[in-house]
Design a protein around this motif. Structure first.
Motif, PDB file in Angstrom:
ATOM      1  N   VAL A 190      12.203  21.974 -28.334  1.00 42.99           N
ATOM      2  CA  VAL A 190      11.455  23.217 -28.139  1.00 42.99           C
ATOM      3  C   VAL A 190      11.224  23.875 -29.484  1.00 42.99           C
ATOM      4  CG1 VAL A 190      12.274  23.665 -25.804  1.00 42.99           C
ATOM      5  CG2 VAL A 190      13.554  24.550 -27.727  1.00 42.99           C
ATOM      6  N   ILE A 191      10.206  24.712 -29.525  1.00 40.33           N
ATOM      7  CA  ILE A 191       9.842  25.429 -30.749  1.00 40.33           C
ATOM      8  C   ILE A 191      10.333  26.862 -30.628  1.00 40.33           C
ATOM      9  CG2 ILE A 191       7.896  26.212 -32.159  1.00 40.33           C
ATOM     10  CD1 ILE A 191       6.323  23.829 -31.065  1.00 40.33           C
ATOM     11  N   ASP A 192      10.850  27.404 -31.716  1.00 36.15           N
ATOM     12  CA  ASP A 192      11.283  28.794 -31.743  1.00 36.15           C
ATOM     13  C   ASP A 192      10.090  29.680 -31.394  1.00 36.15           C
ATOM     14  OD1 ASP A 192      12.586  31.173 -32.164  1.00 36.15           O
ATOM     15  OD2 ASP A 192      12.496  31.058 -34.354  1.00 36.15           O
ATOM     16  N   TYR A 193      10.295  30.627 -30.492  1.00 40.83           N
ATOM     17  CA  TYR A 193       9.187  31.458 -30.027  1.00 40.83           C
ATOM     18  C   TYR A 193       8.517  32.229 -31.164  1.00 40.83           C
ATOM     19  CZ  TYR A 193      11.920  35.759 -30.340  1.00 40.83           C
ATOM     20  OH  TYR A 193      12.635  36.829 -30.806  1.00 40.83           O
ATOM     21  N   GLN A 194       9.243  32.493 -32.248  1.00 41.94           N
ATOM     22  CA  GLN A 194       8.659  33.235 -33.361  1.00 41.94           C
ATOM     23  C   GLN A 194       7.687  32.375 -34.166  1.00 41.94           C
ATOM     24  OE1 GLN A 194      12.228  34.545 -35.296  1.00 41.94           O
ATOM     25  NE2 GLN A 194      12.372  36.383 -34.045  1.00 41.94           N
ATOM     26  N   GLN A 195       7.776  31.052 -33.988  1.00 38.09           N
ATOM     27  CA  GLN A 195       6.885  30.160 -34.715  1.00 38.09           C
ATOM     28  C   GLN A 195       5.639  29.797 -33.918  1.00 38.09           C
ATOM     29  OE1 GLN A 195       9.317  26.811 -35.706  1.00 38.09           O
ATOM     30  NE2 GLN A 195      10.429  27.892 -37.299  1.00 38.09           N
TER      31      GLN A 195
END
Length: 161
Positions: free
Chosen positions: A118-123
């Motif tokens: 998963v990708i960090d939501y901030q990115q």
């Protein structure tokens, strides 16, 4: 002689039995998922053979080959837990896992699988700023429609009496 062969035949499958290790299956085991960004939900060793026994989950982070161990007690039958939750793993990382039962030295086959990536939501790129504009337009249209409906209800109430 036949009795000895019968007894040996009964004991051999238990001595050479391999503990099952697998990810829980949503279709079979009734869980929503078994792979997560930082954990796995694994099947427990057989409670009828290993209930109340000390067990270890040996797991290796690949490709670094960093070995770790989680100890637990295999629950007795009937099992109320859906499975064993292996926590504190790294996002998008491959792990090699194996059960080992203390005392009897029974081990499972190796299970190799990867945590969900998963990708960090901030990115995450928010993308089109038009989304917010569209939401404002929809909100204004719904507000005007509700006001018009309310006015229509008031007028019909006043003239019906």
């Amino acid at each position: 002689m036949l009795a000895v062969l019968f007894v040996l035949g009964m004991l051999c499958p238990l001595n050479f039995a391999e503990i099952e290790i697998r990810l829980l299956d949503p279709k079979i085991d009734g869980v929503l998922a078994s792979k997560f960004p930082n954990s796995f939900l694994l099947s427990l060793p057989n409670c009828s053979l290993y209930g109340d026994s000390s067990a270890e989950l040996l797991y290796t982070e690949l490709p670094s080959n960093e070995n770790k161990t989680e100890s637990f007690i295999v629950p007795s039958c009937p099992v109320s837990l859906p499975g064993f939750l292996l926590k504190n793993l790294k996002n998008g990382t491959t792990y090699n896992m194996q059960y080992k039962i203390a005392g009897v030295n029974d081990t499972s086959a190796n299970l190799t699988t990867t945590t969900t990536n998963v990708i960090d939501y901030q990115q995450i790129d928010s993308g089109l700023p038009a989304r917010s504009g569209a939401m404002v337009v929809i909100t204004v249209i719904l507000s005007v429609a509700m006001v018009a409906l309310l006015i229509g209800l008031i007028i019909s109430f006043l003239f019906s009496g």
